[in-house]
Design an enzyme around this catalytic site. Sequence first.
Site, PDB file in Angstrom:
ATOM      1  N   HIS A 104       5.003 140.497  -1.892  1.00 57.36           N
ATOM      2  CA  HIS A 104       4.333 139.984  -0.699  1.00 57.36           C
ATOM      3  C   HIS A 104       2.812 139.918  -0.915  1.00 57.36           C
ATOM      4  CE1 HIS A 104       3.884 139.516   3.762  1.00 57.36           C
ATOM      5  NE2 HIS A 104       2.693 140.028   3.478  1.00 57.36           N
ATOM      6  N   GLU A 105       2.229 141.045  -1.278  1.00 53.52           N
ATOM      7  CA  GLU A 105       0.768 141.067  -1.461  1.00 53.52           C
ATOM      8  C   GLU A 105       0.344 140.194  -2.634  1.00 53.52           C
ATOM      9  OE1 GLU A 105      -0.918 142.114   0.888  1.00 53.52           O
ATOM     10  OE2 GLU A 105       0.682 143.203   1.899  1.00 53.52           O
ATOM     11  N   HIS A 107      -0.115 136.725  -1.446  1.00 50.88           N
ATOM     12  CA  HIS A 107      -1.452 136.547  -0.870  1.00 50.88           C
ATOM     13  C   HIS A 107      -2.483 136.335  -1.983  1.00 50.88           C
ATOM     14  CE1 HIS A 107      -0.769 137.173   3.352  1.00 50.88           C
ATOM     15  NE2 HIS A 107      -0.314 138.408   3.219  1.00 50.88           N
ATOM     16  N   HIS A 151      -2.619 132.910  -3.352  1.00 52.08           N
ATOM     17  CA  HIS A 151      -3.332 132.037  -2.419  1.00 52.08           C
ATOM     18  C   HIS A 151      -4.836 132.149  -2.654  1.00 52.08           C
ATOM     19  CE1 HIS A 151      -3.078 130.450   2.023  1.00 52.08           C
ATOM     20  NE2 HIS A 151      -3.478 129.538   1.176  1.00 52.08           N
TER      21      HIS A 151
END
Length: 698
Positions: free
Chosen positions: A488-489, A492, A495
Amino acid sequence: MKKNKITLLMSAISVATTALAGNPFFETYKTPHQTIPFNEIKTEHYFPAFQEGMKQHIIEVDAIINNLQVPTFENTIVALDKSGALLDKVSAPFYNLLSAETNDALQDIAEKISPLTTEHSNSIRLNEKLFARIKAVYLQKDKLQLTPEQQMLLKTTYDEFANNGANLSEADKVVYRELSKELNLLTLQYGQNVLKETNNYSLLITNKALLSGLPADLLEMLAANAKKAGKEGWLLNLKATCYVPFMKYADNRDLRREIYMAYSTKCMIGGEFDNREIVKKIANTRLKIANLLGYKSYADYELVDRMAENKANVYDLLGKLLSAYRPAADKEYAEVQNYANKNGAYFTLQAWDWAYYAEKLKDEKYSVNDEMLKPYFELENVKKGVFGLATKLYGIKFKKNTNIPVYHPEVDAYDVTDEKGNFIAVLYTDFHPRDGKRAGAWMSDFKPQWMEGKTDSRPHVTIVMNFTRPTDSKPALLTFDEVTTLLHEFGHSLHGMLTKCTYKSLSGTNVYRDFVELPSQLMENWASKKEFLDGFAVHYKTGEKIPAELIQKIIDSENYNVAYACLRQLSFGYLDMAWHTIEKPFEGDVVVYEKQAMESTQIFPVIPNAAMSTTFSHIFSGGYAAGYYSYKWAEVLDADAFSVFEKNGIFNKKTADLFRKNILEKGGTEHPMVLYKRFRGQEPTIDALLKRNGIVKK
């Protein structure tokens, strides 16, 4: 007398000059990729750097205001986007360390600097002459032939000023300044109280029999906690690495209840860290700000620049998901209750019982649990797997660079390069809990990306977690949930790292709040894919690859209690909206109000003296106010997006390139729905999520 004044003045100038000269923030960093020289920065460097940064920022803004030329996109909007470089330079490490490696001295500086930086921001946003120039350009937007990215920069710049009081009267601007200053201090105090209350709690167990059921590695960690505190026995705390597995495995129900109540009554039982009044003050201050700006509620104010657009659409999403998942959640609860009853638990399951019995039922149904999986998820191997996934999808590679200074010995820094070997980012990783680190997991940046002429100034990104530490006998072994958290992180961070934008305020994760979770939640989909796990998941002792049947058990159990988990997230979303849709100042009881807000999602018997509002950092100190629904919003998006990968192949380069070029590289340069439809070819629906979760059959 005159001579003495001159001497004192010269002495003051000399001291100030010396402070500036010896401060790393005022020099060009001579580190790899001009990364932050953490080894040179001292606590005393921050405050003068903040002061000088604000001073230089005002000078830069004054230059824009006093420009005698007609306001243009370049001399006003772009110039403003480029201003404040020194202030950004000091703010990034300071606020990141305030979350990841704080101490009393940093927190004192935060309290001291918070009203100053708030006043500084207000002095810019409420400057009539500056706003007049911005407005002059904005009113000409249809005639300027701007690119989509330039149009978005103009819109976001104008909105930032208009939504932060620029159109207010002089009298109202004074009120706005005071309210925003007060809000800043309140959210800061709230977060510090949560951290201090968490760190202050410990429970020493000297009778090992009370800890039956706990796995060996957890017992070893608890013994290490006690040893570190100079005690003998097993020391429990409220950090996630202790709390989560303890609630799953501890046989002693009384002890589970004690730990649960300690966790669920943080900052609400009196004392200096009680957040109940602060919760009210934050909610009411936000309401005052919204009212001042012409909105009925804070949610109305916040949702203007969101994909959801308004609170009706948020409640529509929450309601649809509640209707779809509630029947399944009730069945899941009944199944666990029946299992507990059959196994001697002749009582109604309470919140402190759920994880324990749900885990045992999961183990019985699927013969899979954390202790079976953890040996295959050694942290270093998981990192290789996650990095390798990025290589397969996007061609990027990671190489540890020990020459890059870090803020703690446990932090690693990596050079990130593309398929041609070109540098594209620095990635910092910080995996384990410390007293100076807040709970949870997050991604941030120490430096965003932007274009300086034709030069692409690349980003420095950090991901921070709270994973179980290695022990004397074992390396750091992750639970399956922790593997998912890392993905998940890391999503990020992709991105942030792969962004290709012109302006720093639009690059990377500078997107609408309810769009920012798409890249992160998309990455979670790979966690249970055999093709992915086969590439790195090996037993830390034997080197044996994770067995195919164990992967199948992960897949089979993937939707175990998924409806319960959905209702839990929905309850947080409803609570968030309840606090931020108030239209009159709240003077009631925080706990009672919370119970009412979450009533439609309630599964367990209500516990009168427990609450989460006093520790709900996401919405009261973490930027998710009136935005917590975005996790479910993004879940709809990620399920819809991953259906394309499933159709074309989960490592399909063409699909990955489409996602990279239309989502990851674009940052906030266009409206997120435009970007999403460019990738997907259509707007998302909840259908893919319902199918993925087994709520409807595929």
